[in-house]
Design a protein around this motif. Structure first.
Motif, PDB file in Angstrom:
ATOM      1  N   GLY A 201       0.816  -1.204   0.000  1.00  0.00           N
ATOM      2  CA  GLY A 201       0.000   0.000   0.000  1.00  0.00           C
ATOM      3  C   GLY A 201       0.842   1.243   0.000  1.00  0.00           C
ATOM      4  O   GLY A 201       1.609   1.477  -0.923  1.00  0.00           O
ATOM      5  N   THR A 202       0.743   2.004   1.068  1.00  0.00           N
ATOM      6  CA  THR A 202       1.458   3.280   1.120  1.00  0.00           C
ATOM      7  C   THR A 202       2.918   3.116   1.503  1.00  0.00           C
ATOM      8  O   THR A 202       3.732   3.995   1.222  1.00  0.00           O
ATOM      9  CB  THR A 202       0.771   4.223   2.124  1.00  0.00           C
ATOM     10  N   ARG A 203       3.249   2.024   2.192  1.00  0.00           N
ATOM     11  CA  ARG A 203       4.646   1.816   2.590  1.00  0.00           C
ATOM     12  C   ARG A 203       5.424   1.135   1.465  1.00  0.00           C
ATOM     13  O   ARG A 203       4.871   0.314   0.729  1.00  0.00           O
ATOM     14  CB  ARG A 203       4.707   0.926   3.849  1.00  0.00           C
ATOM     15  N   PRO A 204       6.717   1.455   1.300  1.00  0.00           N
ATOM     16  CA  PRO A 204       7.530   0.717   0.328  1.00  0.00           C
ATOM     17  C   PRO A 204       7.570  -0.767   0.675  1.00  0.00           C
ATOM     18  O   PRO A 204       7.487  -1.142   1.853  1.00  0.00           O
ATOM     19  CB  PRO A 204       8.915   1.356   0.472  1.00  0.00           C
ATOM     20  N   SER A 236       9.918   0.387   5.511  1.00  0.00           N
ATOM     21  CA  SER A 236       9.452  -0.533   4.466  1.00  0.00           C
ATOM     22  C   SER A 236       8.847  -1.789   5.080  1.00  0.00           C
ATOM     23  O   SER A 236       9.248  -2.228   6.168  1.00  0.00           O
ATOM     24  CB  SER A 236      10.613  -0.947   3.559  1.00  0.00           C
ATOM     25  N   ASP A 237       7.893  -2.365   4.371  1.00  0.00           N
ATOM     26  CA  ASP A 237       7.489  -3.738   4.642  1.00  0.00           C
ATOM     27  C   ASP A 237       8.488  -4.650   3.953  1.00  0.00           C
ATOM     28  O   ASP A 237       8.976  -4.334   2.859  1.00  0.00           O
ATOM     29  CB  ASP A 237       6.092  -4.018   4.092  1.00  0.00           C
ATOM     30  N   THR A 288       8.431  -2.748  -4.428  1.00  0.00           N
ATOM     31  CA  THR A 288       9.157  -1.522  -4.747  1.00  0.00           C
ATOM     32  C   THR A 288      10.549  -1.866  -5.262  1.00  0.00           C
ATOM     33  O   THR A 288      11.021  -1.310  -6.258  1.00  0.00           O
ATOM     34  CB  THR A 288       9.266  -0.619  -3.511  1.00  0.00           C
ATOM     35  N   THR A 378      14.433   2.660  -3.856  1.00  0.00           N
ATOM     36  CA  THR A 378      13.160   2.899  -3.171  1.00  0.00           C
ATOM     37  C   THR A 378      12.714   4.349  -3.337  1.00  0.00           C
ATOM     38  O   THR A 378      11.533   4.635  -3.554  1.00  0.00           O
ATOM     39  CB  THR A 378      13.279   2.563  -1.676  1.00  0.00           C
ATOM     40  N   PRO A 382       9.032   5.154  -7.694  1.00  0.00           N
ATOM     41  CA  PRO A 382       7.711   5.649  -8.143  1.00  0.00           C
ATOM     42  C   PRO A 382       7.801   6.495  -9.409  1.00  0.00           C
ATOM     43  O   PRO A 382       6.957   6.344 -10.308  1.00  0.00           O
ATOM     44  CB  PRO A 382       7.248   6.478  -6.939  1.00  0.00           C
ATOM     45  N   ARG A 387       4.554   5.506 -11.199  1.00  0.00           N
ATOM     46  CA  ARG A 387       3.592   5.343 -10.098  1.00  0.00           C
ATOM     47  C   ARG A 387       3.306   6.694  -9.441  1.00  0.00           C
ATOM     48  O   ARG A 387       4.135   7.562  -9.409  1.00  0.00           O
ATOM     49  CB  ARG A 387       4.141   4.363  -9.052  1.00  0.00           C
TER      50      ARG A 387
END
Length: 387
Positions: A201-204, A236-237, A288, A378, A382, A387
């Motif tokens: 989602g919003t996290r890398p 990040s995840d 990412t 990272t 985008p 993105r």
């Protein structure tokens, strides 16, 4: 036309190729491509498949490959119309050979009346005789000095980038490159699965693949753990992927990384051993950045357009490294001798048998240097990926 080397070179077509782009064969409706091996081996051949599809737009392309290849390409838009699974055969597909199954395979293939058969499966000692049994009107491929000749052949020299080697081979059939590296279309279903499985989602999202078929290509678990922990601390995840055999290693990296991150909010977990190939494709496509050894999943990540940071022994980067550096970074270990016995490892797989030692050739690569590239990609991904 004459098939002598001189005549072939004189017939080279206008346009840019990896080596000469010769005259196309006439009246080609069915093409067979021989490419066994693993996931990475298929992706090495993909630019050549795309080139052939462009050069012979009215022809149907049959890939002679492995079940893994059939699984990846099933219902996927692209240059391959069908995948026929190879029988077990020495030097082509290792396994328990069945004479009846092999005979039936060749009878079926000869009944297809292939107009062109292309060998991009090694130096040809085993694969060229195999290819000739298909009975195609025209044949092209690679050849070591001791291999059977095909109609048009390219000298097989071990150290060559495999993307470019495959393109040079199909240039013999008049196919100019349309891309230098593989481009694989990701289906909407795969994207949805990747988002669901990772919660991207919003996290890398950093995806790590720590496995490799050859243990000498594996970076130490502790090094992967350092990268995972730093990514998690930076927000990040982190998800680890791999097959069933990679699951224990992935679990160990998660344990070490969580301890290293020392944060209750660190989101580091493993999906190793839990993904189908289609799901893996989806996970890699929504990442990412992907970090991995020289292995199939890193090549697959590149093919679906995800930036990668690859861990390579220097010999492997010559054959399997990404060509560009905007989206793909490589870290090289300049190991030239086995740390146990001192044998020259640059000749292994080429002119000498490998020694029995499985010590990592890439352990000298430093996690800080790898993470610097992860952080850089990272930050820029985008924009670069729209993105």
């Amino acid at each position: 036309m004459s098939n002598s080397p001189t005549a072939n070179l004189q017939a080279a077509a206008m346009g840019t190729g990896i080596g000469p782009v010769l005259d196309r064969f006439q009246d080609v409706e069915r093409i067979a491509i021989l490419r066994g091996g693993g996931l990475g081996d298929l992706l090495f051949a993909y630019p050549a498949l795309s080139a052939l599809a462009a050069a012979y737009p009215d022809a149907s392309i049959t890939l002679l490959g492995l079940p893994l290849h059939a699984e990846l390409l099933r219902h996927r838009p692209g240059p391959v119309a069908e995948v026929e699974v190879l029988p077990f055969a020495s030097g082509v597909r290792p396994g328990p050979e069945d004479g009846t199954a092999t005979a039936n395979f060749f009878a079926d293939m000869r009944s297809r009346h292939f107009d062109l058969a292309v060998q991009i499966h090694g130096g040809g000692r085993n694969s060229n005789p195999f290819l000739l049994k298909l009975g195609a009107r025209h044949t092209v491929g690679t050849r070591t000095p001791d291999a059977v000749a095909l109609e048009r052949t390219l000298p097989y020299i071990y150290y060559q980038n495999e993307f470019l080697r495959s393109l040079e081979v199909v240039g013999l059939a008049g196919a100019a490159p349309v891309s230098l590296e593989p481009r694989l279309i990701v289906t909407p279903e795969e994207t949805a699965a990747g988002l669901h499985l990772t919660g991207a989602g919003t996290r890398p999202l950093l995806v790590i693949h720590p496995g490799a078929t050859d243990p000498r290509r594996r970076w130490p678990a502790s090094s992967f753990a350092v990268v995972a922990a730093r990514a998690a601390r930076d927000g990040s995840d982190v998800v680890l992927v791999g097959d069933d055999g990679d699951a224990p290693l992935a679990a160990e990296i998660v344990r070490m990384a969580q301890a290293e991150a020392a944060s209750e909010g660190a989101r580091i977990r493993s999906l190793a051993g839990r993904l189908s190939l289609s799901e893996l494709t989806g996970v890699l496509s929504v990442a990412t950045v992907v970090v991995g050894n020289d292995s199939g999943p890193r090549h697959l990540a590149q093919a679906v357009g995800t930036p990668t940071v690859g861990i390579y022994w220097v010999g492997n980067v010559i054959n399997a490294g990404a060509l560009g550096r905007m989206l793909h970074r490589v870290h090289l270990a300049w190991t030239t001798q086995c740390v146990e016995c001192g044998v020259d490892v640059t000749q292994v797989g080429w002119t000498a048998e490998r020694c029995e030692h499985d010590d990592s050739h890439v352990q000298q690569i430093q996690p800080d240097a790898v993470y610097d590239d992860v952080r850089d990609l990272t930050a820029t991904t985008p924009l670069l990926r729209g993105r």
